[in-house]
Design a protein around this motif. Structure first.
Motif, short mmCIF file in Angstrom:
data_model
loop_
_atom_site.label_atom_id
_atom_site.label_comp_id
_atom_site.label_asym_id
_atom_site.label_seq_id
_atom_site.Cartn_x
_atom_site.Cartn_y
_atom_site.Cartn_z
N CYS A 64 7.32 5.58 -13.65
CA CYS A 64 6.75 6.54 -12.70
C CYS A 64 7.86 7.03 -11.77
O CYS A 64 8.39 6.23 -10.97
N PRO A 65 8.23 8.29 -11.82
CA PRO A 65 9.33 8.77 -10.98
C PRO A 65 9.02 8.80 -9.50
O PRO A 65 9.92 9.00 -8.68
N ASN A 66 7.75 8.59 -9.14
CA ASN A 66 7.35 8.61 -7.73
C ASN A 66 7.40 7.23 -7.08
O ASN A 66 6.82 7.03 -6.01
N ALA A 67 8.11 6.28 -7.70
CA ALA A 67 8.18 4.92 -7.15
C ALA A 67 9.62 4.44 -7.02
O ALA A 67 10.45 4.69 -7.89
N ALA A 68 9.89 3.76 -5.93
CA ALA A 68 11.15 3.05 -5.71
C ALA A 68 10.81 1.62 -5.31
O ALA A 68 9.65 1.29 -5.05
N VAL A 69 11.82 0.76 -5.28
CA VAL A 69 11.59 -0.66 -5.02
C VAL A 69 12.63 -1.16 -4.02
O VAL A 69 13.78 -0.73 -4.03
N LYS A 70 12.20 -2.10 -3.18
CA LYS A 70 13.13 -2.72 -2.24
C LYS A 70 13.67 -4.03 -2.81
O LYS A 70 12.91 -4.89 -3.25
N LEU A 71 14.99 -4.13 -2.79
CA LEU A 71 15.67 -5.38 -3.11
C LEU A 71 15.65 -6.21 -1.83
O LEU A 71 16.58 -6.20 -1.03
N SER A 72 14.54 -6.88 -1.62
CA SER A 72 14.31 -7.57 -0.35
C SER A 72 13.34 -8.72 -0.59
O SER A 72 12.60 -8.75 -1.57
N GLY A 73 13.35 -9.67 0.34
CA GLY A 73 12.35 -10.71 0.33
C GLY A 73 12.45 -11.75 -0.75
O GLY A 73 11.63 -12.68 -0.78
N LEU A 74 13.42 -11.65 -1.65
CA LEU A 74 13.44 -12.56 -2.80
C LEU A 74 13.90 -13.97 -2.43
O LEU A 74 13.49 -14.93 -3.09
N VAL A 75 14.71 -14.10 -1.39
CA VAL A 75 15.20 -15.45 -1.05
C VAL A 75 14.08 -16.35 -0.58
O VAL A 75 14.20 -17.59 -0.67
N THR A 76 12.99 -15.78 -0.09
CA THR A 76 11.88 -16.62 0.37
C THR A 76 10.87 -16.91 -0.74
O THR A 76 9.86 -17.56 -0.49
N ARG A 77 11.15 -16.46 -1.95
CA ARG A 77 10.21 -16.65 -3.05
C ARG A 77 10.51 -17.88 -3.89
O ARG A 77 9.77 -18.20 -4.82
N THR A 78 11.59 -18.57 -3.58
CA THR A 78 11.94 -19.77 -4.33
C THR A 78 12.76 -20.68 -3.43
O THR A 78 13.45 -20.22 -2.52
#
Length: 277
Positions: free
Chosen positions: A189-203
């Motif tokens: 979907c070209p109308n979506a972007a993602v943040k490279l964030s929050g991953l350190v608190t997931r493990t």
């Protein structure tokens, strides 16, 4: 520009943060002034401050902060999505001091019990109104809500979406394939972007090696032009300091070309949020 596309501030003297009640590390006031030395050390020119509570007074406060602090370039606020007058509420926010800094709206869908909350007609109507106002809608979801988030992006192609914290994946070997399938669908979907964030608190404990399969999927499916760095400060402090968070993000993107790294660490956020120097 180098942009931190996701951080928070709050003042417990002004408003309680009930979600921090059982999190002693976060149960205090956090300000941009406390964050500023880290921004300076890592040459961060601008930031995007993001709402924390589903209450109306918080967004005007964040807009006033943006009006007073040139480093806070953009605000992702909150409105009641199910209200019949979402468009009017957004218009009133934009008339406030700092209103021009309002670039998006977010609701903590992860706190909704229903995994299909985003599919409700009244919610869809509200999200469509956010898009019609020219704003981004940010998706904050649990892993079991990611499928509904992808469907929402697919069904509302005229709305620009940003997925916070890469969808909050569980950083476990068995969870990588289903998350990859969802992100691959989202990336279509070209109308979506993602943040490279929050991953350190997931493990716990986190490491670059543990996070790399996830960052590799993000880069392969979305590319640097739809991926943006966010520190998630001060929530990140539960797992890592600002230096560590930006350090691991730089390590995970080290193989990119200089223009590609510039996209992840600034240009993508500038493009999606309309941030100018």
């Amino acid at each position: 520009m180098r942009i931190d596309a996701h951080h928070h501030v709050w003042d417990l003297a002004a408003r309680e943060q009930p979600w921090t009640t059982d999190i002693p590390l976060l149960r205090r006031t956090f300000t941009v002034d406390e964050l500023r030395p880290a921004l300076r050390a890592h040459r961060i020119d601008a930031t995007v401050v993001v709402q924390t509570l589903p209450v109306e007074p918080e967004t005007p406060e964040l807009l006033r902060l943006a009006a007073a602090d040139p480093q806070v370039a953009a605000v992702v606020g909150w409105v009641e999505l199910t209200a019949p007058d979402v468009g009017d509420r957004l218009a009133r926010l934009r008339e406030l001091p700092g209103g021009e800094a309002l670039v998006g709206v977010r609701h903590g869908v992860q706190d909704e019990a229903d995994p299909d909350w985003l599919l409700r007609p009244e919610v869809r109507r509200g999200i469509a109104a956010v898009g019609a106002a020219g704003l981004v809608y940010e998706l904050l979801v649990r892993p079991d809500q990611l499928a509904a988030a992808v469907r929402t992006v697919e069904d509302l192609p005229d709305v620009r979406f940003v997925l916070d914290h890469a969808g909050n994946p569980e950083i476990l070997p068995g969870e990588l394939p289903p998350w990859t399938a969802r992100l691959t669908a989202l990336a279509a979907c070209p109308n979506a972007a993602v943040k490279l964030s929050g991953l350190v608190t997931r493990t716990a404990p986190w490491s670059a090696a543990a996070l790399r399969p996830y960052s590799d999927v993000l880069l392969e499916t979305l590319g640097p032009d739809r991926l943006m760095f966010g520190s998630d400060w001060p929530v990140c402090l539960l797992a890592a300091g600002y230096d560590e968070v930006i350090g691991v993000a730089e390590e995970l993107t080290a193989a990119l070309s200089p223009p590609e790294r510039a996209a992840v660490f600034g240009a993508t956020a500038a493009d999606w949020y309309g941030i100018t120097a």
